[in-house]
Scaffold this motif. Sequence first.
Motif, PDB file in Angstrom:
ATOM      1  N   THR A  98      75.932  83.436   7.482  1.00  0.00           N
ATOM      2  CA  THR A  98      74.552  83.259   8.051  1.00  0.00           C
ATOM      3  C   THR A  98      74.114  81.765   8.192  1.00  0.00           C
ATOM      4  O   THR A  98      74.088  80.900   7.437  1.00  0.00           O
ATOM      5  CB  THR A  98      73.628  83.990   6.969  1.00  0.00           C
ATOM      6  N   LEU A  99      73.736  81.505   9.539  1.00  0.00           N
ATOM      7  CA  LEU A  99      73.006  80.284   9.726  1.00  0.00           C
ATOM      8  C   LEU A  99      71.668  80.146   9.677  1.00  0.00           C
ATOM      9  O   LEU A  99      71.009  81.169  10.017  1.00  0.00           O
ATOM     10  CB  LEU A  99      73.306  79.716  11.292  1.00  0.00           C
ATOM     11  N   ILE A 100      71.251  79.114   8.961  1.00  0.00           N
ATOM     12  CA  ILE A 100      69.866  79.018   8.632  1.00  0.00           C
ATOM     13  C   ILE A 100      68.994  77.766   9.352  1.00  0.00           C
ATOM     14  O   ILE A 100      69.612  76.645   8.818  1.00  0.00           O
ATOM     15  CB  ILE A 100      69.507  79.013   7.179  1.00  0.00           C
ATOM     16  N   CYS A 101      68.202  78.038  10.172  1.00  0.00           N
ATOM     17  CA  CYS A 101      67.475  76.840  10.910  1.00  0.00           C
ATOM     18  C   CYS A 101      66.461  76.110   9.981  1.00  0.00           C
ATOM     19  O   CYS A 101      65.497  76.810   9.431  1.00  0.00           O
ATOM     20  CB  CYS A 101      66.644  77.388  12.194  1.00  0.00           C
ATOM     21  N   GLU A 107      67.376  82.936  11.396  1.00  0.00           N
ATOM     22  CA  GLU A 107      68.579  83.212  10.728  1.00  0.00           C
ATOM     23  C   GLU A 107      69.362  83.737  11.751  1.00  0.00           C
ATOM     24  O   GLU A 107      69.009  84.656  12.397  1.00  0.00           O
ATOM     25  CB  GLU A 107      68.712  83.922   9.517  1.00  0.00           C
ATOM     26  N   PHE A 108      70.743  83.442  11.706  1.00  0.00           N
ATOM     27  CA  PHE A 108      71.434  83.875  12.706  1.00  0.00           C
ATOM     28  C   PHE A 108      72.988  84.280  12.176  1.00  0.00           C
ATOM     29  O   PHE A 108      73.355  83.574  11.201  1.00  0.00           O
ATOM     30  CB  PHE A 108      71.839  82.757  14.011  1.00  0.00           C
ATOM     31  N   VAL A 115      70.508  87.351  16.037  1.00  0.00           N
ATOM     32  CA  VAL A 115      69.432  86.962  15.290  1.00  0.00           C
ATOM     33  C   VAL A 115      69.425  87.910  14.044  1.00  0.00           C
ATOM     34  O   VAL A 115      69.457  89.224  14.249  1.00  0.00           O
ATOM     35  CB  VAL A 115      68.080  86.876  16.018  1.00  0.00           C
ATOM     36  N   VAL A 116      69.332  87.514  13.060  1.00  0.00           N
ATOM     37  CA  VAL A 116      69.130  88.386  11.856  1.00  0.00           C
ATOM     38  C   VAL A 116      67.779  88.165  10.993  1.00  0.00           C
ATOM     39  O   VAL A 116      67.327  89.095  10.233  1.00  0.00           O
ATOM     40  CB  VAL A 116      70.455  88.057  10.665  1.00  0.00           C
ATOM     41  N   GLN A 117      67.194  86.925  11.384  1.00  0.00           N
ATOM     42  CA  GLN A 117      65.668  86.874  10.807  1.00  0.00           C
ATOM     43  C   GLN A 117      64.950  86.029  11.908  1.00  0.00           C
ATOM     44  O   GLN A 117      65.051  84.862  12.323  1.00  0.00           O
ATOM     45  CB  GLN A 117      65.755  86.289   9.490  1.00  0.00           C
ATOM     46  N   VAL A 122      66.175  85.384  20.357  1.00  0.00           N
ATOM     47  CA  VAL A 122      67.348  85.313  21.485  1.00  0.00           C
ATOM     48  C   VAL A 122      68.559  84.754  20.660  1.00  0.00           C
ATOM     49  O   VAL A 122      68.339  84.035  19.681  1.00  0.00           O
ATOM     50  CB  VAL A 122      67.083  84.315  22.342  1.00  0.00           C
ATOM     51  N   PRO A 123      69.722  85.504  21.028  1.00  0.00           N
ATOM     52  CA  PRO A 123      70.923  85.128  20.194  1.00  0.00           C
ATOM     53  C   PRO A 123      71.214  83.691  20.495  1.00  0.00           C
ATOM     54  O   PRO A 123      71.014  83.040  21.547  1.00  0.00           O
ATOM     55  CB  PRO A 123      71.929  86.153  20.673  1.00  0.00           C
TER      56      PRO A 123
END
Length: 142
Positions: A98-101, A107-108, A115-117, A122-123
């Motif tokens: 999980t990538l977190i901005c 979150e991706f 996108v998960v959060q 947009v993906p």
Amino acid sequence: MSARPPASRRTVLRGAAVTPLAGLALTACAGVGGGVTADATPTAPVELGAESEVAKGSAKLYRDHNVVVSRDGNGTLKAYSTICTHAGCAINKLQGTTLICPCHGSEFDAVTGKVVQAPATVPLSELPVKATNGKIIAGPGA
């Protein structure tokens, strides 16, 4: 004549101290084209590292190139830009897959780019990726 008393020195100084902070907050939220954004992802093939760095079911973040590379359960490599699609910030944190901005908490999924959060909707942009001579190469023309 106004019935309002003049501002105290403390009030004036407090306002002067807060004004630059408010400007920084607005700049950070301004998004692509109007604020703080990251350098773009590769515009040509770039060697990221050893193919062995990405095991099945895992992902590796290459911050210097704004790329994440993952390998699904079948062993297929995928690469995505790590520039957040919400406000253009560079994603600098990977927990598992999980990538977190850091800017607004989007979150991706590093395996699918989805996108998960929110707030992103947009993906992530998928990038070409391949393994050659034991090295991972990603970017256009890879």
